[in-house]
Design a protein around this motif. Structure first.
Motif, PDB file in Angstrom:
ATOM      1  N   ARG A 198       0.858  -1.191   0.000  1.00 10.17           N
ATOM      2  CA  ARG A 198       0.000   0.000   0.000  1.00 10.17           C
ATOM      3  C   ARG A 198       0.894   1.240   0.000  1.00 10.17           C
ATOM      4  NH1 ARG A 198      -4.748   0.244   4.208  1.00 10.17           N
ATOM      5  NH2 ARG A 198      -5.912  -0.635   2.436  1.00 10.17           N
ATOM      6  N   HIS A 199       0.717   2.086  -1.008  1.00  9.22           N
ATOM      7  CA  HIS A 199       1.508   3.307  -1.090  1.00  9.22           C
ATOM      8  C   HIS A 199       0.995   4.328  -0.076  1.00  9.22           C
ATOM      9  CE1 HIS A 199       3.662   6.756  -2.604  1.00  9.22           C
ATOM     10  NE2 HIS A 199       4.249   6.003  -3.516  1.00  9.22           N
ATOM     11  N   PRO A 200       1.870   4.940   0.699  1.00  7.14           N
ATOM     12  CA  PRO A 200       1.427   5.966   1.658  1.00  7.14           C
ATOM     13  C   PRO A 200       0.596   7.058   0.985  1.00  7.14           C
ATOM     14  CG  PRO A 200       3.696   5.381   2.099  1.00  7.14           C
ATOM     15  CD  PRO A 200       3.317   4.675   0.816  1.00  7.14           C
ATOM     16  N   GLY A 201      -0.483   7.421   1.631  1.00  5.68           N
ATOM     17  CA  GLY A 201      -1.346   8.478   1.113  1.00  5.68           C
ATOM     18  C   GLY A 201      -2.133   8.093  -0.123  1.00  5.68           C
ATOM     19  N   GLY A 202      -1.997   6.847  -0.566  1.00  2.41           N
ATOM     20  CA  GLY A 202      -2.663   6.451  -1.809  1.00  2.41           C
ATOM     21  C   GLY A 202      -2.132   7.185  -3.021  1.00  2.41           C
ATOM     22  N   MET A 203      -0.895   7.674  -2.942  1.00  4.61           N
ATOM     23  CA  MET A 203      -0.325   8.469  -4.043  1.00  4.61           C
ATOM     24  C   MET A 203       0.335   7.541  -5.057  1.00  4.61           C
ATOM     25  SD  MET A 203       1.049  11.705  -1.772  1.00  4.61           S
ATOM     26  CE  MET A 203       1.231  12.803  -3.188  1.00  4.61           C
ATOM     27  N   TRP A 204      -0.505   6.777  -5.709  1.00  5.81           N
ATOM     28  CA  TRP A 204      -0.030   5.741  -6.625  1.00  5.81           C
ATOM     29  C   TRP A 204       0.532   6.328  -7.916  1.00  5.81           C
ATOM     30  CZ3 TRP A 204       0.336   0.959  -4.821  1.00  5.81           C
ATOM     31  CH2 TRP A 204      -0.479   0.575  -3.743  1.00  5.81           C
ATOM     32  N   THR A 205       1.508   5.650  -8.433  1.00  5.94           N
ATOM     33  CA  THR A 205       1.998   5.926  -9.787  1.00  5.94           C
ATOM     34  C   THR A 205       2.125   4.585 -10.511  1.00  5.94           C
ATOM     35  OG1 THR A 205       4.340   5.721  -9.198  1.00  5.94           O
ATOM     36  CG2 THR A 205       3.334   7.919  -8.966  1.00  5.94           C
TER      37      THR A 205
END
Length: 284
Positions: A198-205
């Protein structure tokens, strides 16, 4: 006609001519000032400054007011735009369980105060959850990771130090970060299965998606976020979760990263209501 009469006539003509000339000059002066519609131009001394000559300048009001161009420092700076995802694939994360039952996830631990209490609660309710672990916290509290696994919960990689911008880094840097976190988790629990990232903050790339999949982890999103990290009241956290939840929701909560007393207080009601309405399932 006598000489005196002729002389007197000449004088009269000259006198009239002088009067006429004076009237013409006066008319020109008055007319000129009327046409200009302002006082005569004055010479004004201007205080010199950087880039200005030390000489007087003439000032005259412009024909119509002009709006000065804003300086670079006066312009309003637009808010920074979110970075564009680098190439590497679509951004697709798992946000639903795939069944009617919902799932609980806890981020930013393990924490020496809150994680044991969350584990106690889940055990008392007969519920399993997914714990998204931060590498530096795992390094400090490996025994808590061992307990999480021993009690049947699922593990998730949440980066080494909760780097919000990790996905914008080169793929090699993303990979090194996730691999270091996985190594630390497996140092605490040899052979541990780490199924999710899970990427912190939902800041997916796209790069973060790509690398996590290459390392055998499913990118894990969520469907319900009560923003408990902002420390609202327990009742606000409970209400947000229950109102947002639907069949198959993945609920985001926190057991680390700060004081989680409000989250812990809200959890008994959250677990009870979700279990009654939908059932709670462990992500696999």
């Amino acid at each position: 006609m006598s000489l005196c009469s002729r002389t007197s006539g000449v004088r009269d003509v000259t006198h009239r001519a002088a009067i006429v000339s004076a009237l013409v000059v006066l008319a020109l002066l008055v007319g000129g000032r009327w046409a200009l519609g302002r006082e005569p131009v004055e010479t004004i001394l201007v205080e010199t400054g950087p880039g200005m000559p030390a000489t007087p300048s003439t000032s005259a009001p412009p024909d119509k007011p002009r709006t000065p161009s804003p300086s670079a420092s006066a312009r309003t700076t637009p808010p920074p735009k979110a970075p564009k995802p680098p190439k590497g694939g679509p951004i697709v994360t798992r946000e639903l369980t795939g069944s009617r039952k919902v799932a609980l996830t806890f981020d930013d631990g393990p924490h020496p105060t809150w994680t044991p209490k969350v584990l106690d609660l889940l055990r008392s309710k007969g519920v399993k959850a997914t714990f998204c672990l931060v590498g530096t916290e795992v390094h400090q509290y490996p025994a808590l990771v061992a307990r999480i696994v021993r009690e049947g919960h699922t593990l998730c990689n949440h980066t080494w130090h909760h780097e919000l911008d990790l996905g914008t880094k080169p793929e090699a840097e993303i990979r090194a970060n996730l691999e270091a976190t996985n190594r630390e988790i497996r140092r605490a629990v040899p052979g541990a299965k780490i199924k999710f990232f899970r990427h912190p903050g939902g800041m997916w790339t796209a790069a973060a998606i790509k690398v996590s999949r290459e390392l055998g982890m499913t990118p894990l999103g969520w469907d319900v976020d009560p923003l408990d990290w902002k420390k609202p009241s327990p009742e606000a956290i409970r209400t947000r979760v229950i109102n947002q939840a639907r069949p198959g929701s993945i609920v985001l909560l926190h057991d680390g990263g700060g004081d989680r007393a409000a989250t812990l207080s809200a959890c008994p009601a959250i677990v009870g209501e979700l279990k009654r309405k939908y059932g709670i399932v462990l992500l696999r």
